[in-house]
Scaffold this motif. Sequence first.
Motif, PDB file in Angstrom:
ATOM      1  N   MET A 118       0.835  -1.182   0.000  1.00 24.94           N
ATOM      2  CA  MET A 118       0.000   0.000   0.000  1.00 24.94           C
ATOM      3  C   MET A 118       0.885   1.254   0.000  1.00 24.94           C
ATOM      4  O   MET A 118       1.869   1.338   0.714  1.00 24.94           O
ATOM      5  CB  MET A 118      -0.902   0.000   1.232  1.00 24.94           C
ATOM      6  N   ASP A 119       0.512   2.227  -0.828  1.00 24.06           N
ATOM      7  CA  ASP A 119       1.248   3.490  -0.877  1.00 24.06           C
ATOM      8  C   ASP A 119       0.941   4.320   0.355  1.00 24.06           C
ATOM      9  O   ASP A 119      -0.159   4.283   0.888  1.00 24.06           O
ATOM     10  CB  ASP A 119       0.858   4.286  -2.118  1.00 24.06           C
ATOM     11  N   SER A 120       1.928   5.085   0.785  1.00 25.59           N
ATOM     12  CA  SER A 120       1.687   5.983   1.909  1.00 25.59           C
ATOM     13  C   SER A 120       1.064   7.274   1.381  1.00 25.59           C
ATOM     14  O   SER A 120       1.330   7.686   0.265  1.00 25.59           O
ATOM     15  CB  SER A 120       2.982   6.272   2.661  1.00 25.59           C
ATOM     16  N   PRO A 121       0.239   7.926   2.194  1.00 26.96           N
ATOM     17  CA  PRO A 121      -0.425   9.158   1.743  1.00 26.96           C
ATOM     18  C   PRO A 121       0.571  10.318   1.636  1.00 26.96           C
ATOM     19  O   PRO A 121       1.575  10.355   2.336  1.00 26.96           O
ATOM     20  CB  PRO A 121      -1.450   9.424   2.843  1.00 26.96           C
ATOM     21  N   SER A 122       0.272  11.235   0.726  1.00 29.84           N
ATOM     22  CA  SER A 122       1.071  12.450   0.571  1.00 29.84           C
ATOM     23  C   SER A 122       0.151  13.656   0.697  1.00 29.84           C
ATOM     24  O   SER A 122      -1.037  13.579   0.388  1.00 29.84           O
ATOM     25  CB  SER A 122       1.737  12.482  -0.809  1.00 29.84           C
ATOM     26  N   ILE A 123       0.715  14.770   1.112  1.00 31.32           N
ATOM     27  CA  ILE A 123      -0.018  16.030   1.203  1.00 31.32           C
ATOM     28  C   ILE A 123       0.650  16.996   0.237  1.00 31.32           C
ATOM     29  O   ILE A 123       1.868  17.205   0.303  1.00 31.32           O
ATOM     30  CB  ILE A 123       0.011  16.587   2.639  1.00 31.32           C
ATOM     31  N   VAL A 124      -0.130  17.566  -0.690  1.00 30.43           N
ATOM     32  CA  VAL A 124       0.384  18.490  -1.694  1.00 30.43           C
ATOM     33  C   VAL A 124      -0.231  19.856  -1.438  1.00 30.43           C
ATOM     34  O   VAL A 124      -1.437  19.971  -1.208  1.00 30.43           O
ATOM     35  CB  VAL A 124       0.042  17.998  -3.115  1.00 30.43           C
ATOM     36  N   PHE A 125       0.604  20.911  -1.488  1.00 33.70           N
ATOM     37  CA  PHE A 125       0.127  22.260  -1.187  1.00 33.70           C
ATOM     38  C   PHE A 125       1.027  23.284  -1.860  1.00 33.70           C
ATOM     39  O   PHE A 125       2.116  22.957  -2.335  1.00 33.70           O
ATOM     40  CB  PHE A 125       0.096  22.487   0.331  1.00 33.70           C
ATOM     41  N   SER A 126       0.573  24.536  -1.905  1.00 35.98           N
ATOM     42  CA  SER A 126       1.397  25.606  -2.462  1.00 35.98           C
ATOM     43  C   SER A 126       1.952  26.468  -1.343  1.00 35.98           C
ATOM     44  O   SER A 126       1.343  26.604  -0.289  1.00 35.98           O
ATOM     45  CB  SER A 126       0.583  26.466  -3.433  1.00 35.98           C
ATOM     46  N   GLY A 135       4.190  30.991  -6.213  1.00 38.55           N
ATOM     47  CA  GLY A 135       4.612  30.086  -5.161  1.00 38.55           C
ATOM     48  C   GLY A 135       5.075  28.771  -5.750  1.00 38.55           C
ATOM     49  O   GLY A 135       5.097  28.595  -6.970  1.00 38.55           O
ATOM     50  N   TYR A 136       5.451  27.859  -4.890  1.00 37.26           N
ATOM     51  CA  TYR A 136       5.905  26.544  -5.317  1.00 37.26           C
ATOM     52  C   TYR A 136       4.921  25.473  -4.864  1.00 37.26           C
ATOM     53  O   TYR A 136       4.307  25.575  -3.805  1.00 37.26           O
ATOM     54  CB  TYR A 136       7.277  26.230  -4.717  1.00 37.26           C
ATOM     55  N   LEU A 137       4.805  24.446  -5.679  1.00 35.72           N
ATOM     56  CA  LEU A 137       4.039  23.268  -5.331  1.00 35.72           C
ATOM     57  C   LEU A 137       4.970  22.352  -4.549  1.00 35.72           C
ATOM     58  O   LEU A 137       6.096  22.099  -4.973  1.00 35.72           O
ATOM     59  CB  LEU A 137       3.553  22.580  -6.609  1.00 35.72           C
ATOM     60  N   ARG A 138       4.518  21.897  -3.390  1.00 37.12           N
ATOM     61  CA  ARG A 138       5.344  21.042  -2.536  1.00 37.12           C
ATOM     62  C   ARG A 138       4.536  19.819  -2.087  1.00 37.12           C
ATOM     63  O   ARG A 138       3.318  19.882  -2.000  1.00 37.12           O
ATOM     64  CB  ARG A 138       5.806  21.809  -1.297  1.00 37.12           C
ATOM     65  N   ALA A 139       5.251  18.750  -1.786  1.00 38.31           N
ATOM     66  CA  ALA A 139       4.613  17.544  -1.265  1.00 38.31           C
ATOM     67  C   ALA A 139       5.375  17.067  -0.040  1.00 38.31           C
ATOM     68  O   ALA A 139       6.613  17.103  -0.013  1.00 38.31           O
ATOM     69  CB  ALA A 139       4.589  16.444  -2.318  1.00 38.31           C
ATOM     70  N   ILE A 140       4.626  16.653   0.967  1.00 35.80           N
ATOM     71  CA  ILE A 140       5.218  16.077   2.173  1.00 35.80           C
ATOM     72  C   ILE A 140       4.564  14.737   2.452  1.00 35.80           C
ATOM     73  O   ILE A 140       3.458  14.444   1.982  1.00 35.80           O
ATOM     74  CB  ILE A 140       5.075  17.013   3.397  1.00 35.80           C
ATOM     75  N   SER A 141       5.235  13.925   3.219  1.00 44.90           N
ATOM     76  CA  SER A 141       4.717  12.622   3.608  1.00 44.90           C
ATOM     77  C   SER A 141       3.557  12.798   4.583  1.00 44.90           C
ATOM     78  O   SER A 141       3.666  13.566   5.543  1.00 44.90           O
ATOM     79  CB  SER A 141       5.819  11.797   4.267  1.00 44.90           C
ATOM     80  N   GLY A 142       2.476  12.087   4.339  1.00 49.88           N
ATOM     81  CA  GLY A 142       1.353  12.091   5.262  1.00 49.88           C
ATOM     82  C   GLY A 142       1.615  11.246   6.497  1.00 49.88           C
ATOM     83  O   GLY A 142       0.875  11.310   7.477  1.00 49.88           O
ATOM     84  N   LEU A 143       2.686  10.457   6.478  1.00 47.41           N
ATOM     85  CA  LEU A 143       3.016   9.614   7.630  1.00 47.41           C
ATOM     86  C   LEU A 143       3.831  10.360   8.683  1.00 47.41           C
ATOM     87  O   LEU A 143       3.556  10.267   9.865  1.00 47.41           O
ATOM     88  CB  LEU A 143       3.793   8.370   7.168  1.00 47.41           C
ATOM     89  N   ASP A 144       4.861  11.102   8.217  1.00 43.07           N
ATOM     90  CA  ASP A 144       5.732  11.755   9.194  1.00 43.07           C
ATOM     91  C   ASP A 144       6.066  13.212   8.865  1.00 43.07           C
ATOM     92  O   ASP A 144       6.807  13.856   9.590  1.00 43.07           O
ATOM     93  CB  ASP A 144       7.023  10.966   9.382  1.00 43.07           C
ATOM     94  N   GLY A 145       5.546  13.751   7.759  1.00 44.82           N
ATOM     95  CA  GLY A 145       5.729  15.155   7.423  1.00 44.82           C
ATOM     96  C   GLY A 145       7.040  15.519   6.745  1.00 44.82           C
ATOM     97  O   GLY A 145       7.287  16.686   6.486  1.00 44.82           O
ATOM     98  N   HIS A 146       7.872  14.532   6.419  1.00 44.19           N
ATOM     99  CA  HIS A 146       9.129  14.894   5.744  1.00 44.19           C
ATOM    100  C   HIS A 146       8.844  15.306   4.302  1.00 44.19           C
ATOM    101  O   HIS A 146       7.880  14.851   3.688  1.00 44.19           O
ATOM    102  CB  HIS A 146      10.164  13.768   5.823  1.00 44.19           C
ATOM    103  N   GLU A 147       9.713  16.203   3.795  1.00 47.76           N
ATOM    104  CA  GLU A 147       9.522  16.717   2.438  1.00 47.76           C
ATOM    105  C   GLU A 147       9.785  15.616   1.416  1.00 47.76           C
ATOM    106  O   GLU A 147      10.791  14.914   1.485  1.00 47.76           O
ATOM    107  CB  GLU A 147      10.462  17.893   2.174  1.00 47.76           C
ATOM    108  N   LEU A 148       8.852  15.477   0.469  1.00 47.26           N
ATOM    109  CA  LEU A 148       9.017  14.518  -0.624  1.00 47.26           C
ATOM    110  C   LEU A 148       9.624  15.196  -1.839  1.00 47.26           C
ATOM    111  O   LEU A 148      10.535  14.666  -2.459  1.00 47.26           O
ATOM    112  CB  LEU A 148       7.673  13.891  -0.991  1.00 47.26           C
TER     113      LEU A 148
END
Length: 87
Positions: free
Chosen positions: A1-9, A20-33
């Motif tokens: 199963m894939d881990s969730p990601s959070i995408v935001f500007s 601005g920039y589009l960024r993604a972080i891990s939904g599991l621990d918040g580290h930058e993807l």
Amino acid sequence: MDSPSIVFSTAYPINSYRSGYLRAISGLDGHELWTASRLIHRAGSLAAGDIDGDGAIEIIAVRPGSTITTLQSTGLIAFEHTGEVKW
């Protein structure tokens, strides 16, 4: 199963009003993807979905400088799930 990601500007420091920039972080621990290399209109809404049927989610954003009246001619940019520009 894939881990969730959070995408935001996020705001670009020099021109924080629109760009601005589009960024993604891990939904599991918040580290930058990833952080996309192309600027987006940070006040524009984001959309996500598998737009090409490859099983991966793409993200659609509004280009910087776009307005409601210019959106049709200048306006959208698509990113792969890795943050690379698709079109």
